[in-house]
Structures are given as C-alpha cells and as structure tokens.
Design an enzyme around this catalytic site. Structure first.
Site, PDB file in Angstrom:
ATOM      1  N   MET A  30       0.739  -1.204  -0.042  1.00 16.53           N
ATOM      2  CA  MET A  30      -0.215  -0.152  -0.015  1.00 16.53           C
ATOM      3  C   MET A  30       1.037   1.350   0.118  1.00 16.53           C
ATOM      4  O   MET A  30       0.318   2.330   0.405  1.00 16.53           O
ATOM      5  CB  MET A  30      -0.951   0.043   1.107  1.00 16.53           C
ATOM      6  CG  MET A  30      -1.969  -1.204   1.191  1.00 16.53           C
ATOM      7  SD  MET A  30      -3.427  -1.063   2.114  1.00 16.53           S
ATOM      8  CE  MET A  30      -2.794  -0.572   3.823  1.00 16.53           C
ATOM      9  N   LEU A  33       6.735   3.208   1.569  1.00 13.83           N
ATOM     10  CA  LEU A  33       7.406   1.860   1.594  1.00 13.83           C
ATOM     11  C   LEU A  33       8.655   2.128   2.963  1.00 13.83           C
ATOM     12  O   LEU A  33       9.074   3.269   2.950  1.00 13.83           O
ATOM     13  CB  LEU A  33       8.393   1.823   0.291  1.00 13.83           C
ATOM     14  CG  LEU A  33       7.129   1.339  -0.868  1.00 13.83           C
ATOM     15  CD1 LEU A  33       8.163   1.180  -2.353  1.00 13.83           C
ATOM     16  CD2 LEU A  33       6.379   0.064  -0.530  1.00 13.83           C
ATOM     17  N   HIS A  34       8.975   1.127   3.540  1.00 10.37           N
ATOM     18  CA  HIS A  34      10.091   1.347   4.387  1.00 10.37           C
ATOM     19  C   HIS A  34      10.845  -0.263   4.000  1.00 10.37           C
ATOM     20  O   HIS A  34      10.761  -0.738   3.329  1.00 10.37           O
ATOM     21  CB  HIS A  34       9.371   1.244   6.141  1.00 10.37           C
ATOM     22  CG  HIS A  34       8.244   0.144   6.227  1.00 10.37           C
ATOM     23  ND1 HIS A  34       8.701  -1.233   6.199  1.00 10.37           N
ATOM     24  CD2 HIS A  34       7.043   0.377   6.334  1.00 10.37           C
ATOM     25  CE1 HIS A  34       7.479  -1.709   6.658  1.00 10.37           C
ATOM     26  NE2 HIS A  34       6.533  -0.939   6.418  1.00 10.37           N
ATOM     27  N   GLY A  36      10.794  -2.818   5.747  1.00 16.99           N
ATOM     28  CA  GLY A  36      10.190  -4.129   5.706  1.00 16.99           C
ATOM     29  C   GLY A  36       9.765  -4.402   4.228  1.00 16.99           C
ATOM     30  O   GLY A  36      10.188  -5.591   3.732  1.00 16.99           O
ATOM     31  N   HIS A  37       9.432  -3.592   3.414  1.00 18.75           N
ATOM     32  CA  HIS A  37       8.899  -3.652   2.140  1.00 18.75           C
ATOM     33  C   HIS A  37      10.148  -3.941   1.287  1.00 18.75           C
ATOM     34  O   HIS A  37      10.216  -4.833   0.505  1.00 18.75           O
ATOM     35  CB  HIS A  37       8.326  -2.251   1.511  1.00 18.75           C
ATOM     36  CG  HIS A  37       6.833  -2.075   2.086  1.00 18.75           C
ATOM     37  ND1 HIS A  37       6.785  -0.879   2.954  1.00 18.75           N
ATOM     38  CD2 HIS A  37       5.654  -2.575   2.236  1.00 18.75           C
ATOM     39  CE1 HIS A  37       5.645  -0.887   3.291  1.00 18.75           C
ATOM     40  NE2 HIS A  37       4.936  -1.809   3.042  1.00 18.75           N
ATOM     41  N   GLY A 147       4.976 -10.466   4.004  1.00 19.91           N
ATOM     42  CA  GLY A 147       5.615 -10.504   5.228  1.00 19.91           C
ATOM     43  C   GLY A 147       4.933 -10.940   6.274  1.00 19.91           C
ATOM     44  O   GLY A 147       3.676 -11.134   6.198  1.00 19.91           O
ATOM     45  N   GLN A 148       5.875 -11.761   7.080  1.00 16.69           N
ATOM     46  CA  GLN A 148       5.426 -12.174   8.310  1.00 16.69           C
ATOM     47  C   GLN A 148       4.847 -11.296   9.329  1.00 16.69           C
ATOM     48  O   GLN A 148       3.988 -11.681  10.138  1.00 16.69           O
ATOM     49  CB  GLN A 148       6.758 -12.761   9.188  1.00 16.69           C
ATOM     50  CG  GLN A 148       6.428 -13.684  10.239  1.00 16.69           C
ATOM     51  CD  GLN A 148       5.354 -14.830  10.054  1.00 16.69           C
ATOM     52  OE1 GLN A 148       5.513 -15.712   9.139  1.00 16.69           O
ATOM     53  NE2 GLN A 148       4.675 -15.227  11.147  1.00 16.69           N
ATOM     54  N   GLN A 153      -2.706 -12.388   7.170  1.00 13.63           N
ATOM     55  CA  GLN A 153      -2.836 -12.197   5.722  1.00 13.63           C
ATOM     56  C   GLN A 153      -2.106 -13.387   4.967  1.00 13.63           C
ATOM     57  O   GLN A 153      -2.508 -13.862   4.143  1.00 13.63           O
ATOM     58  CB  GLN A 153      -2.387 -10.953   5.750  1.00 13.63           C
ATOM     59  CG  GLN A 153      -2.042 -10.489   4.083  1.00 13.63           C
ATOM     60  CD  GLN A 153      -1.761  -8.920   4.052  1.00 13.63           C
ATOM     61  OE1 GLN A 153      -2.530  -8.074   4.132  1.00 13.63           O
ATOM     62  NE2 GLN A 153      -0.565  -8.841   3.579  1.00 13.63           N
ATOM     63  N   ARG A 187       2.121   2.513   9.500  1.00 16.76           N
ATOM     64  CA  ARG A 187       1.249   3.369  10.442  1.00 16.76           C
ATOM     65  C   ARG A 187       2.261   3.827  11.789  1.00 16.76           C
ATOM     66  O   ARG A 187       1.682   4.545  12.298  1.00 16.76           O
ATOM     67  CB  ARG A 187       0.292   2.375  11.089  1.00 16.76           C
ATOM     68  CG  ARG A 187      -0.892   2.243  10.109  1.00 16.76           C
ATOM     69  CD  ARG A 187      -2.102   1.410  10.633  1.00 16.76           C
ATOM     70  NE  ARG A 187      -3.277   1.419   9.562  1.00 16.76           N
ATOM     71  CZ  ARG A 187      -3.560   0.565   8.693  1.00 16.76           C
ATOM     72  NH1 ARG A 187      -2.771  -0.531   8.779  1.00 16.76           N
ATOM     73  NH2 ARG A 187      -4.578   0.511   7.948  1.00 16.76           N
TER      74      ARG A 187
HETATM   75  P1  AMP Z   1       1.488  -2.898   3.538  1.00 17.94           P
HETATM   76  O1  AMP Z   1       2.086  -2.035   2.565  1.00 17.94           O
HETATM   77  O2  AMP Z   1       1.476  -2.403   4.980  1.00 17.94           O
HETATM   78  O3  AMP Z   1       0.110  -3.507   2.833  1.00 17.94           O
HETATM   79  O4  AMP Z   1       2.515  -4.320   3.419  1.00 17.94           O
HETATM   80  C1  AMP Z   1       2.817  -4.826   1.956  1.00 17.94           C
HETATM   81  C2  AMP Z   1       3.737  -6.077   2.436  1.00 17.94           C
HETATM   82  O5  AMP Z   1       4.954  -5.760   3.086  1.00 17.94           O
HETATM   83  C3  AMP Z   1       2.760  -6.815   3.213  1.00 17.94           C
HETATM   84  O6  AMP Z   1       2.905  -8.283   2.809  1.00 17.94           O
HETATM   85  C4  AMP Z   1       3.524  -6.942   4.584  1.00 17.94           C
HETATM   86  O7  AMP Z   1       3.281  -8.151   5.591  1.00 17.94           O
HETATM   87  C5  AMP Z   1       4.951  -6.547   4.332  1.00 17.94           C
HETATM   88  N1  AMP Z   1       5.425  -5.990   5.419  1.00 17.94           N
HETATM   89  C6  AMP Z   1       5.036  -4.745   6.125  1.00 17.94           C
HETATM   90  N2  AMP Z   1       5.815  -4.575   7.079  1.00 17.94           N
HETATM   91  C7  AMP Z   1       6.717  -5.436   7.250  1.00 17.94           C
HETATM   92  C8  AMP Z   1       7.845  -5.640   8.036  1.00 17.94           C
HETATM   93  N3  AMP Z   1       8.258  -4.945   9.171  1.00 17.94           N
HETATM   94  N4  AMP Z   1       8.739  -6.714   7.880  1.00 17.94           N
HETATM   95  C9  AMP Z   1       8.371  -7.456   6.772  1.00 17.94           C
HETATM   96  N5  AMP Z   1       7.292  -7.416   5.763  1.00 17.94           N
HETATM   97  C10 AMP Z   1       6.725  -6.379   6.106  1.00 17.94           C
END
Ligand code: AMP
Length: 286
Positions: A30, A33-34, A36-37, A147-148, A153, A187
């Site tokens: 979404m 990006l950080h 994790g992404h 992501g875990q 999800q 968030r």
């Molecule tokens: P989002 O943009 O929050 O919908 O996340 C997109 C993808 O990035 C999803 O598969 C999340 O599980 C993964 N994701 C988000 N935060 C992290 C994180 N801290 N570590 C690993 N994957 C992440």
C-alpha cells in the site's frame, strides 16, 4: 523503471516479460515504503528476472471508521526507493479502475478471515483477498512476496492460492524491525514520542513469552496472562487481542505445540499495531 497506472498496460507488459521466458516477482504493497517492504523487494530481485511492486491503498479493506483517508501516500518517494532497489515496474492503479461502479465480485476465505484481526476488522480480509486476486490476475507473477509481520494475511493468501489453484508461488519473509525491536509499519508515523516508546510493549511482551516458552512453560493461558500484564503496564496501550493459535488453522491452542503463532493487536493511543512470533519446535522464528 516503468510506472504503470493502467491495468491493461500492466497485463500486456507482464505478458511481454513472460513471452521472453523471464520470471516475474510481485510485491503487493500500500506504499509508504520502508525497510520491511525493501526486504521483500530485495528477495524478489534475487529470485526473479523482473520485479513488479504494486502500490495501491485498497479502499475495500478499510472499515468505515478506519484510516483510509489519512493513510500515508507518497508516490515520488516510493518510486525513488523502488528505482534504487532495481525494481522494473511500479504498478499504481487508481481505485476507480480497480473498482468501477458495476464491480460486484469478491473473494473470501471462510473460517480464517473472521478470526484474530478479522474479528475487530470485519470485511478486512475479504478486501485483501479480493485485491490480491485481482493483482495476481493482472500481473501474473511467478512468485509473490508477503511479510510475516501480517501473519494472518499470509496464511489466508496461502490458503486462497491453494484452494483456487492460482498459479503463483507465495513466499513469506521475516518481520523487519527497528533497532529497538518495534516491527516496521507504515502506521508507525502516527505515533507521538510517548506512544512510540509505549509501542515497544508489543515486541517486548512477545519476547517475554518466548523466554517463558524456552523455560518450559507450555500453558497458553499462562503465557497470554503474562503478555497481558506486560502490555497493561503502559498508559497508552489498550489490548485488542492476544491469541495463541495453530499457524495453519488459526484455531486457539491450549498448549504450545510446534508451529503455533502468538499474535497480538494493541491500540497505542489511536493507532492499532500488530505483531507476532511463530513458535516452531519450541523456538521462536521471527
Ligand atoms: P503494506 O504496505 O503494509 O500492505 O505491506 C505490504 C507487504 O509488506 C505485506 O506483505 C506486509 O506483510 C509486508 N510488510 C510490512 N511491514 C513489514 C515488516 N516490518 N517486515 C516485513 N514485511 C513487512
């Protein structure tokens, strides 16, 4: 790097890539990006000839009182990061294209979508599985990366892909954390200074649970009780749920077994955060 807004153009480009015999990895996001992404993007870069990142703040996965409007959006910054990571395509469709006025079809994984986060966010996972199915159909990736951090999800998407014979491989990558242990999340920017400190109860309470398990405590209620007491010590924290469940069925387990998931959601002020660890052979995996 191409930024594609149009669904048809995205499908055609993906077919071009596949006709050349190349493999395509997809990271659905979404945006905002950080690291994790980025960890998902880096893994995809290693394992595929081409990498697509979708950025779409999916309106149908937000409840009426949730943060759809204020969810952080920054395409130019996200595009810069993607380019730096060697992404080939950023797919950035708009909501009217994804959900035209006559849109009527949804995908729902029954029996998993209404548990844990699904209880306090009714309709959330139906929105997720619907958009992910659409993204898979539009982009046709060989491998999709999740992501875990969003464990439920990932479990639901794995089930959906298996049940509907969707020809894509799902890979789930470990949670990336800040130095102090807080799981990275788009968030987290909502948190003020005091809340950011209090948010550490999420990873710390999970770590304390891990210690108890490693010390031989197997009773789920005892572990949940200890996590609850830990979290309740913080003024800004309010527990949504703390659950210990089987990591396939998401059903509660009374005793810690191999492959169970300790998952929690906690409000820190007005921000709802989630975190989890997987226990496998008595040890935590992430
Ligand atoms: P989002 O943009 O929050 O919908 O996340 C997109 C993808 O990035 C999803 O598969 C999340 O599980 C993964 N994701 C988000 N935060 C992290 C994180 N801290 N570590 C690993 N994957 C992440």
């Amino acid at each position: 790097m191409r930024i594609i807004h149009n669904i048809k153009e995205m499908s055609e480009f993906s077919q071009e890539i596949k006709c050349k015999g190349k493999t395509l990895g997809l990271i659905p996001t979404m945006g905002a990006l950080h690291k994790g992404h980025l960890s998902l993007i880096r893994r995809a870069r290693k394992e595929n000839n081409a990498v697509a990142v979708s950025i779409f703040v999916n309106p149908i996965q937000f409840g009426p009182k949730e943060d759809l409007k204020k969810y952080p959006r920054n395409l130019s910054q996200d595009a810069k990061l993607c380019k730096k990571e060697g992404v080939d395509i950023v797919f950035y469709p708009d909501a009217n294209q994804m959900y035209p006025a006559n849109f009527r079809t949804c995908v729902e994984v029954e029996g998993l979508s209404d548990l844990l986060c699904g209880k306090s966010r009714p309709g959330h996972f139906k929105g997720v599985t619907t958009v992910v199915t659409k993204l898979f159909n539009i982009v046709s990736p060989d491998i999709a990366y999740f992501g875990q951090k969003d464990a439920q999800q990932a479990i639901i998407i794995n089930r959906m892909v298996c049940d509907l014979n969707i020809p894509v491989k799902i890979k789930v990558m470990p949670t990336v954390r800040d130095k102090d242990g807080l799981a990275l999340s788009s968030r987290n920017i909502y948190l003020d200074k005091e809340e950011r400190k209090d948010a550490l109860v999420l990873p710390r309470s999970l770590n304390s649970a891990k210690d108890l398990i490693e010390a031989g405590i197997k009773d789920s209620d005892k572990i949940i009780h200890s996590i609850r007491r830990f979290i309740q010590s913080k003024k800004t924290a309010k527990i949504d749920y703390i659950s210990i469940v089987d990591s396939n069925t998401l059903k509660p387990v009374k005793k810690i077994t191999d492959n169970c998931l300790i998952a929690l959601a906690v409000w820190i002020g007005k921000t709802r955060l989630i975190d989890n660890i997987i226990i496998s052979k008595g040890r935590s995996l992430s």
